[in-house]
Scaffold this motif. Structure first.
Motif, short mmCIF file in Angstrom:
data_model
loop_
_atom_site.label_atom_id
_atom_site.label_comp_id
_atom_site.label_asym_id
_atom_site.label_seq_id
_atom_site.Cartn_x
_atom_site.Cartn_y
_atom_site.Cartn_z
N PRO A 119 9.63 -1.67 -5.46
CA PRO A 119 9.69 -2.03 -6.89
C PRO A 119 9.35 -0.81 -7.76
O PRO A 119 8.52 0.02 -7.36
CB PRO A 119 8.59 -3.10 -7.03
N LYS A 120 10.02 -0.69 -8.90
CA LYS A 120 9.75 0.43 -9.81
C LYS A 120 9.53 -0.11 -11.21
O LYS A 120 10.16 -1.10 -11.60
CB LYS A 120 10.95 1.39 -9.86
N ASN A 121 8.68 0.56 -11.97
CA ASN A 121 8.40 0.17 -13.37
C ASN A 121 8.04 -1.32 -13.47
O ASN A 121 8.44 -2.00 -14.41
CB ASN A 121 9.61 0.42 -14.29
N GLY A 122 7.33 -1.81 -12.45
CA GLY A 122 6.90 -3.22 -12.48
C GLY A 122 8.05 -4.20 -12.22
O GLY A 122 7.91 -5.39 -12.44
N ILE A 123 9.19 -3.69 -11.74
CA ILE A 123 10.35 -4.58 -11.52
C ILE A 123 10.76 -4.53 -10.05
O ILE A 123 11.05 -3.46 -9.51
CB ILE A 123 11.54 -4.14 -12.40
N PRO A 131 0.81 -1.23 0.00
CA PRO A 131 0.00 0.00 0.00
C PRO A 131 0.84 1.28 0.00
O PRO A 131 0.43 2.30 -0.52
CB PRO A 131 -0.81 -0.10 1.30
N SER A 132 2.04 1.23 0.61
CA SER A 132 2.89 2.43 0.64
C SER A 132 4.35 1.99 0.81
O SER A 132 4.61 0.89 1.29
CB SER A 132 2.50 3.33 1.82
N PRO A 133 5.29 2.88 0.44
CA PRO A 133 6.71 2.54 0.63
C PRO A 133 7.03 2.22 2.10
O PRO A 133 7.84 1.35 2.39
CB PRO A 133 7.45 3.81 0.18
N GLU A 134 6.36 2.94 3.02
CA GLU A 134 6.62 2.72 4.44
C GLU A 134 6.19 1.32 4.87
O GLU A 134 6.88 0.62 5.60
CB GLU A 134 5.89 3.76 5.31
N GLU A 135 5.02 0.90 4.37
CA GLU A 135 4.55 -0.45 4.73
C GLU A 135 5.43 -1.52 4.09
O GLU A 135 5.65 -2.59 4.68
CB GLU A 135 3.08 -0.62 4.33
N ALA A 136 5.93 -1.23 2.90
CA ALA A 136 6.85 -2.18 2.25
C ALA A 136 8.13 -2.30 3.08
O ALA A 136 8.65 -3.40 3.28
CB ALA A 136 7.17 -1.70 0.84
N ALA A 137 8.62 -1.17 3.61
CA ALA A 137 9.84 -1.18 4.43
C ALA A 137 9.62 -1.97 5.71
O ALA A 137 10.49 -2.75 6.14
CB ALA A 137 10.26 0.26 4.76
N GLU A 138 8.44 -1.80 6.32
CA GLU A 138 8.12 -2.56 7.54
C GLU A 138 8.07 -4.05 7.27
O GLU A 138 8.54 -4.87 8.06
CB GLU A 138 6.75 -2.12 8.08
N GLU A 139 7.46 -4.40 6.13
CA GLU A 139 7.33 -5.81 5.76
C GLU A 139 8.72 -6.42 5.53
O GLU A 139 8.99 -7.56 5.91
CB GLU A 139 6.45 -5.93 4.51
N SER A 140 9.60 -5.63 4.92
CA SER A 140 10.96 -6.08 4.66
C SER A 140 11.66 -6.43 5.98
O SER A 140 12.30 -7.47 6.12
CB SER A 140 11.71 -4.97 3.92
#
Length: 479
Positions: free
Chosen positions: A357-361, A299-308
């Protein structure tokens, strides 16, 4: 550490440094100054203390059992503790020792122990204390200019591989042809050439005939010039290995078992057919650099960082458990440069926006950092993510569907319907997970709490942990 503190070693055993560090600065400094992977128990009889400690990500396994009356058992595998016969206690709880922690225990005159405290000495985001001993100078920090970031990633990753070249035995490398293992192999070979190693680097890939992984690994090996070995996986052998794999892993997690079968069989080949013993691998990168396909749905870069960070904390239950146990089962020593403390703490310090991820990558930043290095062919550097358990199969049929077709015949529908009654904790929802659970219970009855939960992708309605079942999965054949 020997140079920095002037320690006088009496042996060539790498563990000797633990004694000198402890003697010099106590347990906290000892655990914090070790750059690498470890699990140890240290007995200080003069001060009547016992200490346990385990590395930040739990790459090395450690289990303990402590009974109410002060009997302590410690082992690198749980199976060494479950049948301990101790006069006064029945079936005490065997549990994994938490990564990144040390424990202090009092040693009583009777030989019994009592836990005093459990301390977290390092967290993956913190720069480690041992940076002061590192050969790489301080890097320009605070600047998130893209060129600086890319350069720092390259420097720290190369440093992570270089440190791990210390070995008395021959070094080899697992190579699936995916980004992570390919980067490890390419940097490893480059450094071995620079240092003039007196043997070629052996790389190892496993898969079914013409599987995506085999073809990609072949390309990488040709590009970097390694002595490449291909192990052809046949369905029969894979299925036959399931029980040995579960016995080695001590888990019933679905995706861990699927991915372990190939790694177990390739390790068996390395042990039998070659003299490579120290094995480099790409574990940890997906968790650190947001490589799983479901990260596209964050949902957001912050949530992605937490998941990481959550994934890194749980590595010892999943990917690192798989990598350690499947290699160690065949007497090999695993090395994982992506989990280098200095590299991971730097990567996690970068702005959340840079890491998504950027540009689908996925892993866009990591790929970008190595784009101009010519370490890898472009199509490998930008190759989409393959789940390891799927990449080893053919494009037509996934490894997990091959397993499911076989297991379908082995588990009765009625058994699955009653699964939640038989296994109330983490009840199996599919025949495959029921089948694995049965084997697990056969060897480790009543120990299901070793796995707190199954590994599953977040933010998507997934019923299966395989990437190939996700709607946004793109296999190379569809591009």
């Amino acid at each position: 550490l020997q140079k920095q503190f002037g320690f006088e070693y009496q042996t060539l055993v790498d563990g000797e440094v633990i004694l000198h560090l402890y003697n010099r600065g106590g347990i906290e400094q000892t655990a914090s100054m070790l750059d690498g992977v470890f699990a140890f128990i240290l007995l200080d009889t003069a001060n009547r203390k016992v200490f346990l400690a385990r590395d930040t990500y739990g790459v090395r396994p450690l289990f303990k059992v402590l009974t109410d009356d002060g009997f302590l058992g410690v082992c690198s595998e749980a199976k060494g503790l479950i049948n301990l016969k101790h006069s006064t206690s029945l079936c005490s709880k065997v549990e994994p020792f938490l990564p990144g922690h040390y424990e202090v225990l009092d040693l009583k005159p009777s030989g019994k122990v009592a836990s005093v405290e459990l301390v977290k000495f390092h967290s993956c985001k913190d720069e480690p204390l041992h940076v002061t001993c590192d050969t790489v100078e301080a890097l320009p920090s605070g600047s998130f200019d893209l060129e600086t970031v890319k350069s720092n990633i390259r420097i720290l990753f190369e440093n992570a591989v270089r440190k791990r070249l210390m070995a008395h035995r021959r070094i080899g490398c697992l190579l699936s042809g995916g980004l992570d293992s390919s980067l490890v192999a390419a940097v490893l070979l480059k450094l071995m050439k620079e240092i003039n190693f007196n043997y070629p680097l052996q790389t190892f890939a496993i898969g079914m005939e013409n599987s995506p992984d085999l073809l990609a690994a072949r390309k990488v090996a040709a590009h970097i010039g390694s002595e490449h070995h291909e192990v052809i996986l046949n369905t029969e052998e894979g299925i036959q290995a399931i029980e040995d794999v579960i016995f080695s892993l001590e888990t019933y997690d679905i995706t861990t078992i699927r991915a372990s079968i190939g790694m177990y069989l390739v390790s068996k080949y390395i042990r039998k057919k070659t003299d490579s013993v120290v094995i480099f691998s790409g574990e940890g990168s997906d968790e650190l650099t947001q490589g799983y396909i479901y990260f596209h749905k964050a949902p957001s870069p912050e949530e992605a960082a937490e998941e990481s960070e959550r994934l890194l904390k749980e590595l010892y239950l999943f990917d690192v458990l798989r990598a350690d146990r499947t290699t160690a089962a065949h007497g090999l020593e695993l090395r994982v440069p992506f989990l280098d403390h200095r590299f991971t703490s730097y990567y996690l310090s970068l702005p959340a926006e840079l890491r998504i991820p950027k540009n689908g990558i996925e892993k866009y930043l990591l790929r970008l950092a190595f784009e101009d290095s010519n370490l890898l062919p472009k199509e490998i550097l930008w190759r989409p993510k393959e789940a390891f358990s799927d990449g080893i199969a053919s494009v037509k049929k996934s490894w997990f569907s091959i397993l499911q077709d076989y297991i379908d015949q082995q588990v009765d529908d009625l058994l699955l319907e009653k699964a939640a009654e038989k296994y109330p904790f983490n009840p199996p929802k599919t025949k495959e997970s029921y089948y694995y659970r049965q084997i697990f219970e056969k060897h480790y009855s009543g120990r299901s709490s070793w796995l707190p939960h199954y590994w599953m992708p977040r933010w998507v309605k997934a019923t299966d942990p395989s990437a190939r079942t996700l709607k946004h999965y793109k296999s190379a054949s569809q591009e």
